[in-house]
Design a protein around this motif. Structure first.
Motif, PDB file in Angstrom:
ATOM      1  N   ILE A 102       0.842  -1.201   0.000  1.00  8.95           N
ATOM      2  CA  ILE A 102       0.000   0.000   0.000  1.00  8.95           C
ATOM      3  C   ILE A 102       0.874   1.247   0.000  1.00  8.95           C
ATOM      4  O   ILE A 102       0.637   2.204  -0.747  1.00  8.95           O
ATOM      5  CB  ILE A 102      -0.955  -0.009   1.208  1.00  8.95           C
ATOM      6  CG1 ILE A 102      -2.088  -1.001   0.977  1.00  8.95           C
ATOM      7  CG2 ILE A 102      -1.530   1.377   1.469  1.00  8.95           C
ATOM      8  CD1 ILE A 102      -2.977  -1.188   2.181  1.00  8.95           C
ATOM      9  N   THR A 103       1.900   1.249   0.837  1.00  3.25           N
ATOM     10  CA  THR A 103       2.791   2.408   0.895  1.00  3.25           C
ATOM     11  C   THR A 103       3.492   2.626  -0.430  1.00  3.25           C
ATOM     12  O   THR A 103       3.617   3.754  -0.896  1.00  3.25           O
ATOM     13  CB  THR A 103       3.840   2.214   2.009  1.00  3.25           C
ATOM     14  OG1 THR A 103       3.171   1.929   3.227  1.00  3.25           O
ATOM     15  CG2 THR A 103       4.683   3.448   2.189  1.00  3.25           C
ATOM     16  N   ASP A 104       3.945   1.534  -1.042  1.00  2.00           N
ATOM     17  CA  ASP A 104       4.678   1.650  -2.303  1.00  2.00           C
ATOM     18  C   ASP A 104       3.793   2.148  -3.434  1.00  2.00           C
ATOM     19  O   ASP A 104       4.239   2.920  -4.280  1.00  2.00           O
ATOM     20  CB  ASP A 104       5.273   0.286  -2.658  1.00  2.00           C
ATOM     21  CG  ASP A 104       6.251   0.390  -3.801  1.00  2.00           C
ATOM     22  OD1 ASP A 104       7.046   1.343  -3.820  1.00  2.00           O
ATOM     23  OD2 ASP A 104       6.209  -0.479  -4.680  1.00  2.00           O
ATOM     24  N   SER A 105       2.521   1.747  -3.436  1.00  2.00           N
ATOM     25  CA  SER A 105       1.667   2.125  -4.559  1.00  2.00           C
ATOM     26  C   SER A 105       0.942   3.451  -4.369  1.00  2.00           C
ATOM     27  O   SER A 105       0.610   4.112  -5.344  1.00  2.00           O
ATOM     28  CB  SER A 105       0.655   1.014  -4.828  1.00  2.00           C
ATOM     29  OG  SER A 105      -0.178   0.851  -3.704  1.00  2.00           O
ATOM     30  N   LEU A 106       0.682   3.859  -3.135  1.00  2.00           N
ATOM     31  CA  LEU A 106      -0.137   5.050  -2.914  1.00  2.00           C
ATOM     32  C   LEU A 106       0.630   6.288  -2.456  1.00  2.00           C
ATOM     33  O   LEU A 106       0.038   7.338  -2.296  1.00  2.00           O
ATOM     34  CB  LEU A 106      -1.233   4.751  -1.866  1.00  2.00           C
ATOM     35  CG  LEU A 106      -2.260   3.704  -2.250  1.00  2.00           C
ATOM     36  CD1 LEU A 106      -3.257   3.534  -1.119  1.00  2.00           C
ATOM     37  CD2 LEU A 106      -2.971   4.088  -3.528  1.00  2.00           C
ATOM     38  N   TYR A 107       1.929   6.156  -2.247  1.00  2.00           N
ATOM     39  CA  TYR A 107       2.691   7.307  -1.755  1.00  2.00           C
ATOM     40  C   TYR A 107       2.770   8.390  -2.833  1.00  2.00           C
ATOM     41  O   TYR A 107       2.991   8.104  -3.993  1.00  2.00           O
ATOM     42  CB  TYR A 107       4.104   6.877  -1.355  1.00  2.00           C
ATOM     43  CG  TYR A 107       4.881   8.007  -0.752  1.00  2.00           C
ATOM     44  CD1 TYR A 107       4.716   8.337   0.575  1.00  2.00           C
ATOM     45  CD2 TYR A 107       5.748   8.767  -1.520  1.00  2.00           C
ATOM     46  CE1 TYR A 107       5.412   9.395   1.123  1.00  2.00           C
ATOM     47  CE2 TYR A 107       6.442   9.815  -0.978  1.00  2.00           C
ATOM     48  CZ  TYR A 107       6.270  10.126   0.351  1.00  2.00           C
ATOM     49  OH  TYR A 107       6.945  11.166   0.888  1.00  2.00           O
TER      50      TYR A 107
ATOM     51  N   ARG B 230       9.283   7.120  -0.745  1.00  2.00           N
ATOM     52  CA  ARG B 230       9.692   8.430  -1.263  1.00  2.00           C
ATOM     53  C   ARG B 230      11.001   8.318  -2.030  1.00  2.00           C
ATOM     54  O   ARG B 230      11.154   8.887  -3.105  1.00  2.00           O
ATOM     55  CB  ARG B 230       9.838   9.416  -0.110  1.00  2.00           C
ATOM     56  CG  ARG B 230      10.211  10.803  -0.551  1.00  2.00           C
ATOM     57  CD  ARG B 230      10.260  11.732   0.648  1.00  2.00           C
ATOM     58  NE  ARG B 230      10.340  13.109   0.228  1.00  2.00           N
ATOM     59  CZ  ARG B 230      11.471  13.752  -0.020  1.00  2.00           C
ATOM     60  NH1 ARG B 230      12.614  13.132   0.121  1.00  2.00           N
ATOM     61  NH2 ARG B 230      11.464  15.001  -0.404  1.00  2.00           N
ATOM     62  N   SER B 231      11.951   7.572  -1.480  1.00  2.00           N
ATOM     63  CA  SER B 231      13.227   7.432  -2.177  1.00  2.00           C
ATOM     64  C   SER B 231      13.050   6.662  -3.482  1.00  2.00           C
ATOM     65  O   SER B 231      13.715   6.963  -4.470  1.00  2.00           O
ATOM     66  CB  SER B 231      14.253   6.741  -1.280  1.00  2.00           C
ATOM     67  OG  SER B 231      13.872   5.403  -1.039  1.00  2.00           O
ATOM     68  N   GLU B 232      12.144   5.681  -3.500  1.00  2.00           N
ATOM     69  CA  GLU B 232      11.871   4.953  -4.745  1.00  2.00           C
ATOM     70  C   GLU B 232      11.251   5.877  -5.788  1.00  2.00           C
ATOM     71  O   GLU B 232      11.616   5.843  -6.945  1.00  2.00           O
ATOM     72  CB  GLU B 232      10.938   3.776  -4.473  1.00  2.00           C
ATOM     73  CG  GLU B 232      11.568   2.658  -3.696  1.00  2.00           C
ATOM     74  CD  GLU B 232      12.569   1.878  -4.504  1.00  2.00           C
ATOM     75  OE1 GLU B 232      12.342   1.697  -5.711  1.00  2.00           O
ATOM     76  OE2 GLU B 232      13.585   1.465  -3.929  1.00  2.00           O
ATOM     77  N   ARG B 233      10.303   6.707  -5.368  1.00  2.00           N
ATOM     78  CA  ARG B 233       9.645   7.611  -6.313  1.00  2.00           C
ATOM     79  C   ARG B 233      10.621   8.655  -6.842  1.00  2.00           C
ATOM     80  O   ARG B 233      10.588   8.992  -8.020  1.00  2.00           O
ATOM     81  CB  ARG B 233       8.452   8.312  -5.650  1.00  2.00           C
ATOM     82  CG  ARG B 233       7.327   7.389  -5.306  1.00  2.00           C
ATOM     83  CD  ARG B 233       6.654   6.884  -6.567  1.00  2.00           C
ATOM     84  NE  ARG B 233       5.748   5.791  -6.299  1.00  2.00           N
ATOM     85  CZ  ARG B 233       4.453   5.898  -6.180  1.00  2.00           C
ATOM     86  NH1 ARG B 233       3.879   7.069  -6.292  1.00  2.00           N
ATOM     87  NH2 ARG B 233       3.722   4.838  -5.945  1.00  2.00           N
ATOM     88  N   ILE B 234      11.492   9.170  -5.980  1.00  2.00           N
ATOM     89  CA  ILE B 234      12.483  10.152  -6.436  1.00  2.00           C
ATOM     90  C   ILE B 234      13.432   9.493  -7.434  1.00  2.00           C
ATOM     91  O   ILE B 234      13.781  10.075  -8.456  1.00  2.00           O
ATOM     92  CB  ILE B 234      13.241  10.758  -5.237  1.00  2.00           C
ATOM     93  CG1 ILE B 234      12.322  11.683  -4.444  1.00  2.00           C
ATOM     94  CG2 ILE B 234      14.495  11.497  -5.696  1.00  2.00           C
ATOM     95  CD1 ILE B 234      12.936  12.198  -3.169  1.00  2.00           C
TER      96      ILE B 234
ATOM     97  N   THR C 204      13.896  10.560 -11.368  1.00  2.00           N
ATOM     98  CA  THR C 204      15.212  10.981 -11.849  1.00  2.00           C
ATOM     99  C   THR C 204      15.538  10.292 -13.162  1.00  2.00           C
ATOM    100  O   THR C 204      16.117  10.893 -14.053  1.00  2.00           O
ATOM    101  CB  THR C 204      16.274  10.658 -10.791  1.00  2.00           C
ATOM    102  OG1 THR C 204      15.907  11.273  -9.554  1.00  2.00           O
ATOM    103  CG2 THR C 204      17.631  11.178 -11.203  1.00  2.00           C
ATOM    104  N   TYR C 205      15.184   9.003 -13.279  1.00  2.00           N
ATOM    105  CA  TYR C 205      15.528   8.254 -14.476  1.00  2.00           C
ATOM    106  C   TYR C 205      14.603   8.525 -15.636  1.00  2.00           C
ATOM    107  O   TYR C 205      14.926   8.232 -16.764  1.00  2.00           O
ATOM    108  CB  TYR C 205      15.539   6.758 -14.172  1.00  2.00           C
ATOM    109  CG  TYR C 205      16.675   6.367 -13.272  1.00  2.00           C
ATOM    110  CD1 TYR C 205      17.972   6.755 -13.544  1.00  2.00           C
ATOM    111  CD2 TYR C 205      16.442   5.619 -12.121  1.00  2.00           C
ATOM    112  CE1 TYR C 205      19.014   6.402 -12.713  1.00  2.00           C
ATOM    113  CE2 TYR C 205      17.478   5.259 -11.289  1.00  2.00           C
ATOM    114  CZ  TYR C 205      18.753   5.639 -11.587  1.00  2.00           C
ATOM    115  OH  TYR C 205      19.766   5.299 -10.770  1.00  2.00           O
ATOM    116  N   ILE C 206      13.422   9.084 -15.376  1.00  2.00           N
ATOM    117  CA  ILE C 206      12.459   9.312 -16.474  1.00  2.00           C
ATOM    118  C   ILE C 206      12.793  10.576 -17.236  1.00  2.00           C
ATOM    119  O   ILE C 206      13.367  11.481 -16.928  1.00  2.00           O
ATOM    120  CB  ILE C 206      11.021   9.381 -15.933  1.00  2.00           C
ATOM    121  CG1 ILE C 206      10.660   7.993 -15.438  1.00  2.00           C
ATOM    122  CG2 ILE C 206      10.058   9.859 -16.984  1.00  2.00           C
ATOM    123  CD1 ILE C 206       9.280   7.912 -14.832  1.00  2.00           C
TER     124      ILE C 206
END
Length: 101
Positions: free
Chosen positions: A36-41, A91-95, A99-101
């Motif tokens: 849930i945290t990974d998908s909705l953050y 948050r670190s995963e989303r950042i 960055t790569y996109i």
């Protein structure tokens, strides 16, 4: 994040002979909180992320209540800290993805 989930599931399967159904349910709810945290953050939405921390803390507290049949303030504090850690990891995963996109 999903590798952590798979690691937790593998650990629960390895100890299935020693674990009872309640601890397996607790492990599954822990994986649900991570996913849930990974998908909705969301990066810049503080109200949504505080709500997400509350949802995760509730999920983890309910799973602890199921597994141990008791719930204390210290376990709620521990689960709220782990929910904050989940959000920081998301948050670190989303950042990293932005960055790569």
């Amino acid at each position: 994040m999903f590798t952590v989930s798979l690691l937790l599931m593998g650990t629960s399967i390895l100890y299935l002979t020693k674990a009872n159904l309640a601890s397996v349910i607790q492990m599954l709810m822990f994986v649900v909180a991570i996913s849930i945290t990974d998908s909705l953050y969301r990066l810049n939405n503080k109200i949504w992320n505080i709500t997400l921390i509350i949802i995760n803390t509730t999920i983890l507290s309910v799973s602890h209540k199921i597994a141990s049949k008791e719930l204390s303030i210290s376990s709620i504090i521990i689960y709220s800290i782990s929910s904050v850690i989940f959000c920081l990891v998301a948050r670190s995963e989303r950042i990293r993805k932005q960055t790569y996109i």
